[in-house]
Design a protein around this motif. Structure first.
Motif, PDB file in Angstrom:
ATOM      1  N   HIS A 213      12.886 -12.474 -12.433  1.00  0.00           N
ATOM      2  CA  HIS A 213      13.576 -13.397 -11.530  1.00  0.00           C
ATOM      3  C   HIS A 213      13.737 -14.767 -12.193  1.00  0.00           C
ATOM      4  CE1 HIS A 213      14.526 -15.820  -8.002  1.00  0.00           C
ATOM      5  NE2 HIS A 213      14.810 -14.676  -7.383  1.00  0.00           N
ATOM      6  N   PRO A 214      14.927 -15.377 -12.088  1.00  0.00           N
ATOM      7  CA  PRO A 214      15.143 -16.680 -12.737  1.00  0.00           C
ATOM      8  C   PRO A 214      14.240 -17.785 -12.202  1.00  0.00           C
ATOM      9  CG  PRO A 214      16.999 -16.085 -11.316  1.00  0.00           C
ATOM     10  CD  PRO A 214      16.159 -14.865 -11.462  1.00  0.00           C
ATOM     11  N   GLY A 215      13.661 -17.565 -11.032  1.00  0.00           N
ATOM     12  CA  GLY A 215      12.728 -18.553 -10.496  1.00  0.00           C
ATOM     13  C   GLY A 215      11.355 -18.491 -11.132  1.00  0.00           C
ATOM     14  N   GLY A 216      11.150 -17.549 -12.036  1.00  0.00           N
ATOM     15  CA  GLY A 216       9.864 -17.423 -12.705  1.00  0.00           C
ATOM     16  C   GLY A 216       9.043 -16.287 -12.143  1.00  0.00           C
ATOM     17  N   ALA A 217       8.085 -15.837 -12.927  1.00  0.00           N
ATOM     18  CA  ALA A 217       7.242 -14.716 -12.525  1.00  0.00           C
ATOM     19  C   ALA A 217       6.148 -15.200 -11.579  1.00  0.00           C
ATOM     20  CB  ALA A 217       6.622 -14.056 -13.753  1.00  0.00           C
ATOM     21  N   PRO A 218       6.042 -14.608 -10.386  1.00  0.00           N
ATOM     22  CA  PRO A 218       4.968 -14.986  -9.455  1.00  0.00           C
ATOM     23  C   PRO A 218       3.650 -14.351  -9.894  1.00  0.00           C
ATOM     24  CG  PRO A 218       6.281 -13.233  -8.517  1.00  0.00           C
ATOM     25  CD  PRO A 218       6.922 -13.589  -9.831  1.00  0.00           C
ATOM     26  N   PRO A 219       2.542 -14.672  -9.228  1.00  0.00           N
ATOM     27  CA  PRO A 219       1.263 -14.024  -9.546  1.00  0.00           C
ATOM     28  C   PRO A 219       1.345 -12.512  -9.349  1.00  0.00           C
ATOM     29  CG  PRO A 219       0.914 -15.964  -8.166  1.00  0.00           C
ATOM     30  CD  PRO A 219       2.395 -15.727  -8.202  1.00  0.00           C
ATOM     31  N   ARG A 220       0.458 -11.788 -10.014  1.00  0.00           N
ATOM     32  CA  ARG A 220       0.439 -10.331  -9.887  1.00  0.00           C
ATOM     33  C   ARG A 220       0.228  -9.926  -8.433  1.00  0.00           C
ATOM     34  NH1 ARG A 220      -4.061  -8.119 -13.267  1.00  0.00           N
ATOM     35  NH2 ARG A 220      -2.997  -6.100 -13.275  1.00  0.00           N
ATOM     36  N   LEU A 221       0.949  -8.898  -8.029  1.00  0.00           N
ATOM     37  CA  LEU A 221       0.954  -8.450  -6.644  1.00  0.00           C
ATOM     38  C   LEU A 221      -0.037  -7.296  -6.470  1.00  0.00           C
ATOM     39  CD1 LEU A 221       2.565  -8.832  -3.937  1.00  0.00           C
ATOM     40  CD2 LEU A 221       4.008  -6.943  -4.707  1.00  0.00           C
ATOM     41  N   PRO A 222      -0.971  -7.396  -5.524  1.00  0.00           N
ATOM     42  CA  PRO A 222      -1.892  -6.282  -5.293  1.00  0.00           C
ATOM     43  C   PRO A 222      -1.148  -5.052  -4.757  1.00  0.00           C
ATOM     44  CG  PRO A 222      -2.698  -8.309  -4.263  1.00  0.00           C
ATOM     45  CD  PRO A 222      -1.285  -8.553  -4.671  1.00  0.00           C
ATOM     46  N   VAL A 223      -1.410  -3.900  -5.360  1.00  0.00           N
ATOM     47  CA  VAL A 223      -0.807  -2.635  -4.939  1.00  0.00           C
ATOM     48  C   VAL A 223      -1.926  -1.616  -4.756  1.00  0.00           C
ATOM     49  CG1 VAL A 223       0.771  -0.766  -5.512  1.00  0.00           C
ATOM     50  CG2 VAL A 223       1.343  -3.118  -6.162  1.00  0.00           C
ATOM     51  N   TYR A 224      -2.127  -1.194  -3.517  1.00  0.00           N
ATOM     52  CA  TYR A 224      -3.115  -0.161  -3.205  1.00  0.00           C
ATOM     53  C   TYR A 224      -2.395   1.186  -3.248  1.00  0.00           C
ATOM     54  CZ  TYR A 224      -5.893  -4.124  -1.670  1.00  0.00           C
ATOM     55  OH  TYR A 224      -6.590  -5.315  -1.639  1.00  0.00           O
TER      56      TYR A 224
ATOM     57  N   SER B  58       0.854  -1.182   0.000  1.00  0.00           N
ATOM     58  CA  SER B  58       0.000   0.000   0.000  1.00  0.00           C
ATOM     59  C   SER B  58       0.889   1.230   0.000  1.00  0.00           C
ATOM     60  CB  SER B  58      -0.924   0.003   1.228  1.00  0.00           C
ATOM     61  OG  SER B  58      -1.887   1.027   1.111  1.00  0.00           O
ATOM     62  N   LEU B  59       0.739   2.057  -1.015  1.00  0.00           N
ATOM     63  CA  LEU B  59       1.557   3.253  -1.184  1.00  0.00           C
ATOM     64  C   LEU B  59       0.758   4.469  -0.742  1.00  0.00           C
ATOM     65  CD1 LEU B  59       2.993   2.514  -4.758  1.00  0.00           C
ATOM     66  CD2 LEU B  59       4.096   2.066  -2.544  1.00  0.00           C
ATOM     67  N   SER B  60       1.271   5.170   0.270  1.00  0.00           N
ATOM     68  CA  SER B  60       0.534   6.307   0.812  1.00  0.00           C
ATOM     69  C   SER B  60       0.387   7.429  -0.208  1.00  0.00           C
ATOM     70  CB  SER B  60       1.221   6.830   2.080  1.00  0.00           C
ATOM     71  OG  SER B  60       2.523   7.329   1.781  1.00  0.00           O
ATOM     72  N   HIS B  61       1.405   7.633  -1.039  1.00  0.00           N
ATOM     73  CA  HIS B  61       1.342   8.628  -2.103  1.00  0.00           C
ATOM     74  C   HIS B  61       2.499   8.397  -3.057  1.00  0.00           C
ATOM     75  CE1 HIS B  61       4.052  10.494   0.813  1.00  0.00           C
ATOM     76  NE2 HIS B  61       4.441  11.383  -0.091  1.00  0.00           N
ATOM     77  N   LEU B  62       2.586   9.247  -4.087  1.00  0.00           N
ATOM     78  CA  LEU B  62       3.472   8.948  -5.204  1.00  0.00           C
ATOM     79  C   LEU B  62       4.708   9.838  -5.268  1.00  0.00           C
ATOM     80  CD1 LEU B  62       0.784   8.184  -7.923  1.00  0.00           C
ATOM     81  CD2 LEU B  62       1.980   6.600  -6.396  1.00  0.00           C
ATOM     82  N   HIS B  63       5.140  10.375  -4.140  1.00  0.00           N
ATOM     83  CA  HIS B  63       6.446  11.027  -4.097  1.00  0.00           C
ATOM     84  C   HIS B  63       7.537   9.953  -4.079  1.00  0.00           C
ATOM     85  CE1 HIS B  63       5.009  15.200  -2.531  1.00  0.00           C
ATOM     86  NE2 HIS B  63       5.143  15.189  -3.840  1.00  0.00           N
ATOM     87  N   PRO B  64       8.714  10.264  -4.662  1.00  0.00           N
ATOM     88  CA  PRO B  64       9.759   9.244  -4.807  1.00  0.00           C
ATOM     89  C   PRO B  64      10.162   8.566  -3.505  1.00  0.00           C
ATOM     90  CG  PRO B  64      10.311  11.172  -6.118  1.00  0.00           C
ATOM     91  CD  PRO B  64       9.110  11.539  -5.312  1.00  0.00           C
ATOM     92  N   ASP B  65      10.171   9.305  -2.407  1.00  0.00           N
ATOM     93  CA  ASP B  65      10.638   8.717  -1.151  1.00  0.00           C
ATOM     94  C   ASP B  65       9.621   7.764  -0.529  1.00  0.00           C
ATOM     95  OD1 ASP B  65       9.141  11.143  -0.736  1.00  0.00           O
ATOM     96  OD2 ASP B  65       9.697  11.090   1.384  1.00  0.00           O
ATOM     97  N   HIS B  66       8.514   7.546  -1.238  1.00  0.00           N
ATOM     98  CA  HIS B  66       7.503   6.601  -0.756  1.00  0.00           C
ATOM     99  C   HIS B  66       7.164   5.519  -1.786  1.00  0.00           C
ATOM    100  CE1 HIS B  66       6.349   8.777   2.975  1.00  0.00           C
ATOM    101  NE2 HIS B  66       6.933   9.761   2.302  1.00  0.00           N
ATOM    102  N   CYS B  67       7.670   5.659  -3.019  1.00  0.00           N
ATOM    103  CA  CYS B  67       7.235   4.672  -4.021  1.00  0.00           C
ATOM    104  C   CYS B  67       8.264   4.286  -5.073  1.00  0.00           C
ATOM    105  CB  CYS B  67       5.976   5.173  -4.732  1.00  0.00           C
ATOM    106  SG  CYS B  67       6.253   6.538  -5.896  1.00  0.00           S
ATOM    107  N   PHE B  68       9.401   4.986  -5.196  1.00  0.00           N
ATOM    108  CA  PHE B  68      10.224   4.787  -6.382  1.00  0.00           C
ATOM    109  C   PHE B  68      10.989   3.466  -6.412  1.00  0.00           C
ATOM    110  CE2 PHE B  68      10.968   8.843  -9.068  1.00  0.00           C
ATOM    111  CZ  PHE B  68       9.622   8.869  -9.366  1.00  0.00           C
ATOM    112  N   ASP B  69      11.119   2.761  -5.298  1.00  0.00           N
ATOM    113  CA  ASP B  69      11.755   1.446  -5.388  1.00  0.00           C
ATOM    114  C   ASP B  69      10.804   0.378  -5.909  1.00  0.00           C
ATOM    115  OD1 ASP B  69      14.223   2.402  -4.668  1.00  0.00           O
ATOM    116  OD2 ASP B  69      14.608   0.799  -3.225  1.00  0.00           O
TER     117      ASP B  69
END
Length: 253
Positions: free
Chosen positions: A82-93, A60-71
């Protein structure tokens, strides 16, 4: 719930801390569910000291400034290549438009490549939803971009995270009854601070006092800010238990 402070530097990574990232864990269906509150600049590295990046269950991302979301850009690489394969889509609020904002930041091509590893779900004021074992509530806060405080509840325990916020009396109502209030305190009272951007330690303490919070943790203190002054400001408005957080801090709720 278990809260781990992964990164807590305000506005940009500091010499001793990544920017905002908080890992919240709780039992769920016979395993541990792992939710990230924010994934700011520099946080992806130290996060790996605590968990495998493929074991994140939701963000859950509080807002879209770089210091809260850019990684999110680095996590995009992990989830897609990832060489282990793509996992299921990750929910992002996150605030509406986060998909394209983060896609443009990374440089994916059209159609929106950021939606391949991530499933974006909009945070809105008053939202109440279930995320694994947690009930997640969102509260819009004053900030130059759309920003939210978040309230997590699990088995009668409550964690409230302020995100980034300017002065907001209604936040005390939102945080009321929390077992832990993780609140930003970027400013000091002695400075001429711009409005609707961040809180001082005194303002954070006043919110915690009004919300009848017994355990306050201050975060998002920039590298150039005197932590001792933030603490001194806090003590003018708050008499409960508190801590100025550091990376690696762990709290069991």
């Amino acid at each position: 719930m278990r809260l781990t402070i992964v990164g807590c530097s305000g506005s940009f990574p500091g010499p001793d801390s990544a920017a905002s990232c908080y890992l919240v864990e709780a039992p769920f269906e016979g395993r541990t569910f792992r939710l990230l509150l924010d994934l700011g600049s520099g946080a992806l590295g130290p996060l790996q000291e605590h968990i495998d990046l493929r074991d994140i269950d939701a963000i859950s991302l509080s807002h879209l400034h770089p210091d809260h979301c850019f990684d999110m850009s680095g996590l995009y690489v992990v989830r897609k290549y990832h060489p282990g394969g793509a996992p299921p889509r990750l929910p992002v609020y996150a605030p509406d438009g986060a998909d394209w904002h983060l896609s443009n930041a990374y440089g994916t091509t059209a159609p929106n490549g950021m939606t391949l590893p991530f499933e974006f779900r909009a945070l809105t004021h008053g939202l109440e939803t279930t995320v694994g074992p947690f009930t997640l509530r969102a509260h819009r806060t004053p900030h130059p971009v759309e920003a939210y405080a978040m309230r997590l509840e699990h088995e009668g325990r409550v964690l409230v995270y302020s995100g980034d916020t300017g002065h907001d009396p209604s936040l005390a109502t939102f945080a009321r009854g929390a077992d832990l209030f993780l609140c930003e305190a970027s400013f000091v009272e002695s400075a001429d601070n711009p409005p609707d951007l961040h809180l001082t330690g005194a303002e954070a303490g006043r919110l915690a006092t009004e919300a009848e919070i017994d355990h306050l943790m201050l975060t998002h203190i920039p590298p150039w800010t005197d932590r001792a002054e933030v603490e001194a400001d806090l003590r003018t408005t708050y008499a409960g238990a508190y801590r100025l957080v550091e990376p690696g801090d762990v709290v069991e709720l």
